[in-house]
Motif scaffolding. Structure first.
Motif, PDB file in Angstrom:
ATOM      1  N   ARG A 161       0.835  -1.206   0.000  1.00  0.00           N
ATOM      2  CA  ARG A 161       0.000   0.000   0.000  1.00  0.00           C
ATOM      3  C   ARG A 161       0.872   1.258   0.000  1.00  0.00           C
ATOM      4  NH1 ARG A 161      -5.416   0.450  -1.301  1.00  0.00           N
ATOM      5  NH2 ARG A 161      -6.523   1.902   0.073  1.00  0.00           N
ATOM      6  N   LEU A 162       1.956   1.217   0.767  1.00  0.00           N
ATOM      7  CA  LEU A 162       2.868   2.358   0.786  1.00  0.00           C
ATOM      8  C   LEU A 162       3.559   2.525  -0.559  1.00  0.00           C
ATOM      9  CD1 LEU A 162       4.467   2.021   4.347  1.00  0.00           C
ATOM     10  CD2 LEU A 162       2.436   3.316   3.639  1.00  0.00           C
ATOM     11  N   GLU A 163       3.813   1.419  -1.234  1.00  0.00           N
ATOM     12  CA  GLU A 163       4.358   1.493  -2.589  1.00  0.00           C
ATOM     13  C   GLU A 163       3.369   2.177  -3.529  1.00  0.00           C
ATOM     14  OE1 GLU A 163       7.279  -2.446  -2.588  1.00  0.00           O
ATOM     15  OE2 GLU A 163       5.183  -2.627  -3.240  1.00  0.00           O
ATOM     16  N   ARG A 164       2.093   1.940  -3.291  1.00  0.00           N
ATOM     17  CA  ARG A 164       1.068   2.629  -4.095  1.00  0.00           C
ATOM     18  C   ARG A 164       1.098   4.124  -3.796  1.00  0.00           C
ATOM     19  NH1 ARG A 164      -5.502   1.408  -4.285  1.00  0.00           N
ATOM     20  NH2 ARG A 164      -6.033   3.267  -5.527  1.00  0.00           N
ATOM     21  N   VAL A 165       1.279   4.493  -2.512  1.00  0.00           N
ATOM     22  CA  VAL A 165       1.402   5.911  -2.159  1.00  0.00           C
ATOM     23  C   VAL A 165       2.574   6.531  -2.921  1.00  0.00           C
ATOM     24  CG1 VAL A 165       1.947   7.542  -0.299  1.00  0.00           C
ATOM     25  CG2 VAL A 165       0.346   5.653   0.123  1.00  0.00           C
ATOM     26  N   ALA A 166       3.702   5.811  -2.949  1.00  0.00           N
ATOM     27  CA  ALA A 166       4.878   6.306  -3.662  1.00  0.00           C
ATOM     28  C   ALA A 166       4.591   6.447  -5.160  1.00  0.00           C
ATOM     29  CB  ALA A 166       6.062   5.365  -3.433  1.00  0.00           C
ATOM     30  N   ALA A 167       3.936   5.452  -5.739  1.00  0.00           N
ATOM     31  CA  ALA A 167       3.659   5.469  -7.176  1.00  0.00           C
ATOM     32  C   ALA A 167       2.699   6.591  -7.551  1.00  0.00           C
ATOM     33  CB  ALA A 167       3.089   4.122  -7.608  1.00  0.00           C
ATOM     34  N   GLU A 168       1.660   6.796  -6.754  1.00  0.00           N
ATOM     35  CA  GLU A 168       0.649   7.792  -7.102  1.00  0.00           C
ATOM     36  C   GLU A 168       1.095   9.215  -6.783  1.00  0.00           C
ATOM     37  OE1 GLU A 168      -3.355   7.028  -5.983  1.00  0.00           O
ATOM     38  OE2 GLU A 168      -3.282   4.898  -6.539  1.00  0.00           O
ATOM     39  N   SER A 169       1.954   9.359  -5.778  1.00  0.00           N
ATOM     40  CA  SER A 169       2.412  10.694  -5.387  1.00  0.00           C
ATOM     41  C   SER A 169       3.701  11.090  -6.094  1.00  0.00           C
ATOM     42  CB  SER A 169       2.639  10.759  -3.875  1.00  0.00           C
ATOM     43  OG  SER A 169       3.725   9.917  -3.506  1.00  0.00           O
ATOM     44  N   GLY A 170       4.458  10.079  -6.539  1.00  0.00           N
ATOM     45  CA  GLY A 170       5.772  10.349  -7.110  1.00  0.00           C
ATOM     46  C   GLY A 170       6.837  10.568  -6.062  1.00  0.00           C
ATOM     47  N   ALA A 171       6.492  10.387  -4.795  1.00  0.00           N
ATOM     48  CA  ALA A 171       7.421  10.620  -3.687  1.00  0.00           C
ATOM     49  C   ALA A 171       7.985   9.304  -3.157  1.00  0.00           C
ATOM     50  CB  ALA A 171       6.708  11.353  -2.551  1.00  0.00           C
ATOM     51  N   SER A 172       9.090   9.401  -2.454  1.00  0.00           N
ATOM     52  CA  SER A 172       9.554   8.276  -1.652  1.00  0.00           C
ATOM     53  C   SER A 172       8.803   8.300  -0.326  1.00  0.00           C
ATOM     54  CB  SER A 172      11.059   8.380  -1.388  1.00  0.00           C
ATOM     55  OG  SER A 172      11.782   8.183  -2.573  1.00  0.00           O
ATOM     56  N   VAL A 173       8.623   7.133   0.270  1.00  0.00           N
ATOM     57  CA  VAL A 173       7.912   7.030   1.544  1.00  0.00           C
ATOM     58  C   VAL A 173       8.854   6.443   2.581  1.00  0.00           C
ATOM     59  CG1 VAL A 173       5.973   5.991   2.783  1.00  0.00           C
ATOM     60  CG2 VAL A 173       5.687   6.719   0.394  1.00  0.00           C
ATOM     61  N   LEU A 174       9.067   7.172   3.656  1.00  0.00           N
ATOM     62  CA  LEU A 174       9.878   6.687   4.777  1.00  0.00           C
ATOM     63  C   LEU A 174       8.966   6.488   5.971  1.00  0.00           C
ATOM     64  CD1 LEU A 174      12.785   6.168   5.990  1.00  0.00           C
ATOM     65  CD2 LEU A 174      12.621   8.514   6.869  1.00  0.00           C
ATOM     66  N   TYR A 175       8.920   5.256   6.482  1.00  0.00           N
ATOM     67  CA  TYR A 175       8.132   5.038   7.698  1.00  0.00           C
ATOM     68  C   TYR A 175       9.055   4.756   8.876  1.00  0.00           C
ATOM     69  CZ  TYR A 175       8.586  -0.073   7.060  1.00  0.00           C
ATOM     70  OH  TYR A 175       9.068  -1.358   6.912  1.00  0.00           O
ATOM     71  N   LEU A 176       8.656   5.245  10.033  1.00  0.00           N
ATOM     72  CA  LEU A 176       9.398   5.022  11.263  1.00  0.00           C
ATOM     73  C   LEU A 176       8.756   3.871  12.015  1.00  0.00           C
ATOM     74  CD1 LEU A 176      10.325   7.822  10.357  1.00  0.00           C
ATOM     75  CD2 LEU A 176      10.338   8.532  12.751  1.00  0.00           C
ATOM     76  N   HIS A 177       9.609   3.049  12.636  1.00  0.00           N
ATOM     77  CA  HIS A 177       9.104   1.840  13.293  1.00  0.00           C
ATOM     78  C   HIS A 177      10.009   1.477  14.458  1.00  0.00           C
ATOM     79  CE1 HIS A 177       6.649  -1.685  13.600  1.00  0.00           C
ATOM     80  NE2 HIS A 177       7.630  -2.530  13.331  1.00  0.00           N
ATOM     81  N   HIS A 178       9.423   0.808  15.441  1.00  0.00           N
ATOM     82  CA  HIS A 178      10.187   0.398  16.616  1.00  0.00           C
ATOM     83  C   HIS A 178      10.824  -0.972  16.405  1.00  0.00           C
ATOM     84  CE1 HIS A 178       7.464   3.444  18.410  1.00  0.00           C
ATOM     85  NE2 HIS A 178       8.501   3.681  19.206  1.00  0.00           N
ATOM     86  N   VAL A 179      11.826  -1.262  17.219  1.00  0.00           N
ATOM     87  CA  VAL A 179      12.470  -2.576  17.195  1.00  0.00           C
ATOM     88  C   VAL A 179      11.845  -3.450  18.276  1.00  0.00           C
ATOM     89  CG1 VAL A 179      14.627  -1.630  16.320  1.00  0.00           C
ATOM     90  CG2 VAL A 179      14.310  -1.877  18.786  1.00  0.00           C
ATOM     91  N   ASN A 180      12.114  -4.758  18.192  1.00  0.00           N
ATOM     92  CA  ASN A 180      11.574  -5.665  19.209  1.00  0.00           C
ATOM     93  C   ASN A 180      12.430  -5.622  20.471  1.00  0.00           C
ATOM     94  OD1 ASN A 180      13.782  -7.747  18.918  1.00  0.00           O
ATOM     95  ND2 ASN A 180      12.895  -7.928  16.864  1.00  0.00           N
ATOM     96  N   LYS A 181      11.859  -6.054  21.570  1.00  0.00           N
ATOM     97  CA  LYS A 181      12.543  -5.969  22.861  1.00  0.00           C
ATOM     98  C   LYS A 181      13.792  -6.840  22.909  1.00  0.00           C
ATOM     99  CE  LYS A 181       8.330  -4.876  25.456  1.00  0.00           C
ATOM    100  NZ  LYS A 181       7.387  -5.331  26.523  1.00  0.00           N
TER     101      LYS A 181
END
Length: 291
Positions: A161-181
């Motif tokens: 879905r984020l790849e679709r955001v990138a394709a439709e917007s023409g932008a790169s998408v950077l998401y922030l995420h946590h690591v496991n304990k």
């Protein structure tokens, strides 16, 4: 899009366009870190570096070759916290860079907005906020979906879905995420498999960076350049390490250390191996050569 194979064989291909070294334009990337390590500060400063079309705005020395509009959707922090961060960063950049960033960067607080990127409405909401953007930052991933984070199938759909955001917007998408304990406990939060949840989250992303705290062992052996004593336990929390754990389109880049300045701003710092003993008095030995 079908590729003309014969043309690709025979003609010089276009140069790869990178948001910053390793992160290809038009792709999805991840930045992972334990909580309270500084990933949101790093991402905010990275966004400013991309948005700033004049010198002086790249505090973390990302050196983007091309700048452009940035949309930053903040889903964890309230506006007052973000305003304080921006003010702190502003103490290190001049008025021209501040003006350029303000013109090219859209920072929107979406905490409590319950955006679900998997829904038509949520997708439209993000795309509307990111018109003409070169980079979209989603802080954090968990705030924009309702899928099972531990399901490879669900997380593959989410990255798709984020790849679709990138394709439709023409932008790169950077998401922030946590690591496991477990990765934090074992001192492995700088590994791409350290990301919390299903492996598809990072397997399907094209770039993955990390921000990691200085370990106790690193604090014993590293010193600030031109100093003598190691950082030590007392100052360990002042330093974080950034690097790329997954770069599909370039060779891995060297890691970089940052020191937390007033307000949490990350500034580059050079760390080297601490020396075991000072040079003897009355000698001409270079202190940097004594180990």
């Amino acid at each position: 899009m079908a590729i003309d194979i014969l043309k690709a064989f025979r003609e010089t291909p276009p140069a790869l366009d990178f948001i910053w070294p390793g992160f290809l334009a038009g792709t999805v990337g991840a930045l992972i870190a334990p909580g309270a390590t500084g990933k949101s500060f790093w991402a905010l400063q990275a966004a400013m570096a991309v948005a700033c079309g004049v010198s002086g705005g790249d505090l973390i020395e990302l050196q983007p070759k091309q700048t452009g509009p940035v949309t930053y959707l903040a889903g964890e922090d309230p506006a007052v916290a973000l305003i304080n961060r921006i003010h702190s960063i502003g103490q290190h950049i001049g008025p021209d860079a501040q003006a350029a960033i303000a013109e090219n960067m859209r920072l929107e607080v979406v905490s409590g907005a319950e955006i679900d990127v998997m829904s038509t409405e949520g997708l439209s909401r993000i795309l509307t906020s990111a018109t003409d953007a070169r980079l979209i930052v989603l802080d954090t991933l968990s705030r924009i979906h309702c899928l099972d984070e531990n399901s490879n199938s669900d997380m593959a759909r989410l990255v798709g879905r984020l790849e679709r955001v990138a394709a439709e917007s023409g932008a790169s998408v950077l998401y922030l995420h946590h690591v496991n304990k477990g990765s934090v406990r074992d001192g492995q939060s700088d590994q791409q498999q350290a990301a919390r949840g299903a492996s598809a989250l990072i397997d399907n992303a094209r770039w993955c960076g990390y921000v990691a705290s200085m370990t106790e062992e690193e604090a014993k052996h590293l010193r600030v350049a031109h100093g003598f004593d190691p950082v030590g336990a007392g100052r360990r929390a002042e330093f974080v390490r950034f690097g790329g754990s997954k770069e599909n389109y370039t060779a891995d880049k060297p890691e970089r250390w940052y020191c937390r300045a007033r307000g949490g701003v990350l500034l580059p710092v050079e760390l080297t191996e601490a020396r075991k003993q000072p040079p003897a008095r009355g000698t001409n030995v270079n202190p940097d050569d004594v180990w």
